[in-house]
Design an enzyme around this catalytic site. Structure first.
Site, mmCIF file in Angstrom:
data_model
loop_
_atom_site.group_PDB
_atom_site.id
_atom_site.type_symbol
_atom_site.label_atom_id
_atom_site.label_comp_id
_atom_site.label_asym_id
_atom_site.label_seq_id
_atom_site.Cartn_x
_atom_site.Cartn_y
_atom_site.Cartn_z
ATOM 1 N NE ARG A 162 -3.664 -2.346 0.305
ATOM 2 C CZ ARG A 162 -3.245 -3.515 -0.190
ATOM 3 N NH1 ARG A 162 -2.119 -3.601 -0.858
ATOM 4 N NH2 ARG A 162 -3.969 -4.597 -0.050
ATOM 5 C CB SER A 236 -8.425 -1.283 4.997
ATOM 6 O OG SER A 236 -8.937 -2.507 4.553
ATOM 7 C CD GLU A 339 -5.296 0.684 2.837
ATOM 8 O OE1 GLU A 339 -5.026 -0.285 3.559
ATOM 9 O OE2 GLU A 339 -6.061 0.612 1.861
HETATM 10 C C1 FAD Z 1 -15.337 -0.072 0.103
HETATM 11 C C2 FAD Z 1 -13.885 0.154 -0.232
HETATM 12 C C3 FAD Z 1 -13.062 -0.934 -0.442
HETATM 13 C C4 FAD Z 1 -11.710 -0.751 -0.756
HETATM 14 N N1 FAD Z 1 -10.942 -1.851 -0.966
HETATM 15 C C5 FAD Z 1 -9.643 -1.706 -1.291
HETATM 16 C C6 FAD Z 1 -8.819 -2.854 -1.531
HETATM 17 O O1 FAD Z 1 -9.284 -3.992 -1.495
HETATM 18 N N2 FAD Z 1 -7.517 -2.665 -1.822
HETATM 19 C C7 FAD Z 1 -6.983 -1.406 -1.910
HETATM 20 O O2 FAD Z 1 -5.789 -1.306 -2.191
HETATM 21 N N3 FAD Z 1 -7.732 -0.300 -1.700
HETATM 22 C C8 FAD Z 1 -9.044 -0.417 -1.385
HETATM 23 N N4 FAD Z 1 -9.811 0.703 -1.167
HETATM 24 C C9 FAD Z 1 -9.188 2.023 -1.219
HETATM 25 C C10 FAD Z 1 -9.363 2.751 -2.573
HETATM 26 O O3 FAD Z 1 -10.354 2.154 -3.346
HETATM 27 C C11 FAD Z 1 -8.058 2.773 -3.392
HETATM 28 O O4 FAD Z 1 -7.025 3.350 -2.657
HETATM 29 C C12 FAD Z 1 -8.209 3.542 -4.704
HETATM 30 O O5 FAD Z 1 -7.068 3.358 -5.507
HETATM 31 C C13 FAD Z 1 -8.432 5.042 -4.502
HETATM 32 O O6 FAD Z 1 -8.763 5.599 -5.754
HETATM 33 P P1 FAD Z 1 -9.474 7.003 -5.871
HETATM 34 O O7 FAD Z 1 -9.523 7.340 -7.318
HETATM 35 O O8 FAD Z 1 -10.789 6.974 -5.188
HETATM 36 O O9 FAD Z 1 -8.462 7.948 -5.119
HETATM 37 P P2 FAD Z 1 -8.775 9.262 -4.272
HETATM 38 O O10 FAD Z 1 -9.428 8.889 -2.991
HETATM 39 O O11 FAD Z 1 -9.480 10.250 -5.127
HETATM 40 O O12 FAD Z 1 -7.306 9.771 -3.983
HETATM 41 C C14 FAD Z 1 -6.439 9.051 -3.146
HETATM 42 C C15 FAD Z 1 -5.056 9.738 -3.175
HETATM 43 O O13 FAD Z 1 -4.522 9.663 -4.489
HETATM 44 C C16 FAD Z 1 -4.301 10.957 -5.034
HETATM 45 N N5 FAD Z 1 -4.697 10.900 -6.444
HETATM 46 C C17 FAD Z 1 -5.853 10.418 -6.964
HETATM 47 N N6 FAD Z 1 -5.802 10.438 -8.314
HETATM 48 C C18 FAD Z 1 -4.600 10.964 -8.647
HETATM 49 C C19 FAD Z 1 -3.952 11.251 -9.883
HETATM 50 N N7 FAD Z 1 -4.516 11.000 -11.066
HETATM 51 N N8 FAD Z 1 -2.711 11.810 -9.847
HETATM 52 C C20 FAD Z 1 -2.105 12.079 -8.667
HETATM 53 N N9 FAD Z 1 -2.665 11.838 -7.475
HETATM 54 C C21 FAD Z 1 -3.898 11.281 -7.460
HETATM 55 C C22 FAD Z 1 -5.154 11.910 -4.217
HETATM 56 O O14 FAD Z 1 -4.583 13.203 -4.215
HETATM 57 C C23 FAD Z 1 -5.127 11.228 -2.844
HETATM 58 O O15 FAD Z 1 -3.949 11.560 -2.166
HETATM 59 C C24 FAD Z 1 -11.175 0.547 -0.861
HETATM 60 C C25 FAD Z 1 -12.016 1.658 -0.658
HETATM 61 C C26 FAD Z 1 -13.362 1.461 -0.366
HETATM 62 C C27 FAD Z 1 -14.250 2.655 -0.195
#
Ligand code: FAD
Length: 343
Positions: A162, A236, A339
């Site tokens: 992660r 998480s 995380e």
């Molecule tokens: C129900 C649920 C289950 C989940 N299960 C998992 C799992 O099994 N495994 C896992 O690893 N994660 C899991 N996650 C966490 C999450 O889905 C991941 O971390 C995902 O990659 C976040 O993507 P996002 O586009 O929503 O990022 P955001 O929440 O929009 O951003 C997260 C971070 O990334 C940065 N960011 C986003 N996009 C960019 C970009 N294009 N360029 C630069 N920086 C950027 C943001 O500034 C922020 O710091 C889960 C979340 C939920 C709600």
């Protein structure tokens, strides 16, 4: 150029936190991003994807730039692999489904992870025995200060559990524009993790396929994890901590039921969810699991998932996470790491 002021972020974060951005703009190309930066370089910038890994603890006094760059393009292929370039704004799970439709293997275990593809390398998303770095080929990212595009290989990204260089040395410096994946033409199945094999049996699957594995993962995740559409959460909240073998042995003698996974490098990963379940708010003496304070809580089935039952503020969720962190530390002498990105 359309820029919104005092913009409500509640629909843009899966924790459902009612915070505002001073400015908000969506961009669908690097040119649009550059145009914005030329005109408004004076404000701090936060790049937003699907908002599924953030906790907004206050209003954001700067510009939230939502990355909507789209496109899934097969770049080239050889005997074994296809190389597929994906726009950062593509929804991750839709991309996984696209791969399954095209018989491109490698991401099926990562089905149903929320968020967008651009954020996936940032924390090296992982689930059910597979991590993104196993299928990662390269990415393109725009340096917000230097104003130019850099290409990162897997080594450059310094992937860990992660973790990547974008959570550390390069935190908030780049906007990821696209990610290229190296996907297998002939699948190698990973079904020993979690309950995948049992689920496949339950589904009556006789012959393994990436579609069947994806569906098994979808079924398991849907039954175990709270759907953010129903109960707001960001998955998480804490990472599973890694400790030395000596520390693990010490803990095991005190807590024989402790859940742990030995790692190849000789250290041990502890199940944060189990540890959280063993602790609780001081005076009440119960477990954190299912605990609720106002609208901030710890999910009844998954202690690792903090939830917003309606109108919790980001600060209330953060404070609850701090209480949990302290209690785990005083019982086990282990410091949990969040995380979720705290904003
Ligand atoms: C129900 C649920 C289950 C989940 N299960 C998992 C799992 O099994 N495994 C896992 O690893 N994660 C899991 N996650 C966490 C999450 O889905 C991941 O971390 C995902 O990659 C976040 O993507 P996002 O586009 O929503 O990022 P955001 O929440 O929009 O951003 C997260 C971070 O990334 C940065 N960011 C986003 N996009 C960019 C970009 N294009 N360029 C630069 N920086 C950027 C943001 O500034 C922020 O710091 C889960 C979340 C939920 C709600």
């Amino acid at each position: 150029m359309q820029i919104h002021e005092n913009f409500p972020l509640k629909p843009y974060n899966t924790f459902g936190i009612d915070a505002k951005a001073r400015f908000f703009k969506e961009f669908s190309s690097v040119e649009e991003l550059e145009e914005y930066l030329m005109l408004y370089s004076q404000y701090p910038i936060f790049i937003l994807g699907g908002g599924s890994n953030i906790l907004l603890t206050k209003d954001y006094d700067g510009t939230v730039l939502k990355n909507n760059i789209r496109g899934i393009d097969l770049q080239h292929e050889d005997a074994e692999y296809v190389y597929v370039k994906v726009g950062a704004g593509e929804n991750w799970h839709q991309f996984v489904l696209h791969c399954i439709d095209h018989n491109w293997a490698g991401v099926e275990n990562l089905s149903l992870i929320p968020g967008n593809t651009g954020a996936a390398p940032i924390q090296n998303i992982g689930a059910y025995g597979v991590e993104l770095d196993e299928v990662f080929w390269s990415l393109e990212a725009y340096h917000l200060q230097e104003r130019r595009v850099h290409t990162f290989t897997s080594t450059d990204c310094e992937f860990g559990y992660r973790d990547s260089v974008f959570k550390n040395r390069y935190k908030d410096q780049f906007a990821i524009l696209s990610v290229t994946f190296q996907l297998k033409k002939k699948p190698v199945f990973h079904v020993s993790y979690g309950a995948i094999t049992e689920e496949l049996e339950k589904m009556g699957v006789k012959e393994l396929s990436i579609k069947a594995v994806s569906q098994a993962v979808i079924n398991i995740r849907s039954s175990k994890l709270p759907d953010p559409q129903k109960i707001a959460n960001a998955g998480s909240f804490f990472k599973n901590p890694e400790v030395t073998n000596e520390k693990y042995e010490e803990l095991r003698s005190q807590f024989p039921n402790i859940i742990a996974y030995p790692l190849a490098k000789g250290t041990v990963k502890l199940a944060a969810g189990w540890m959280i379940e063993q602790c609780g708010p001081d005076k009440i003496g119960t477990s954190w699991k299912g605990y609720r304070k106002g609208d901030a809580g710890c999910h009844a089935k998954q202690a690792l998932v903090l939830v917003n039952y309606g109108h919790a503020t980001g600060k209330e969720i953060y404070d609850l996470s701090e209480e949990i962190l302290q209690s785990v530390n005083s019982k086990f002498g282990v410091t949990l790491e969040r995380e979720v990105n705290i904003i």
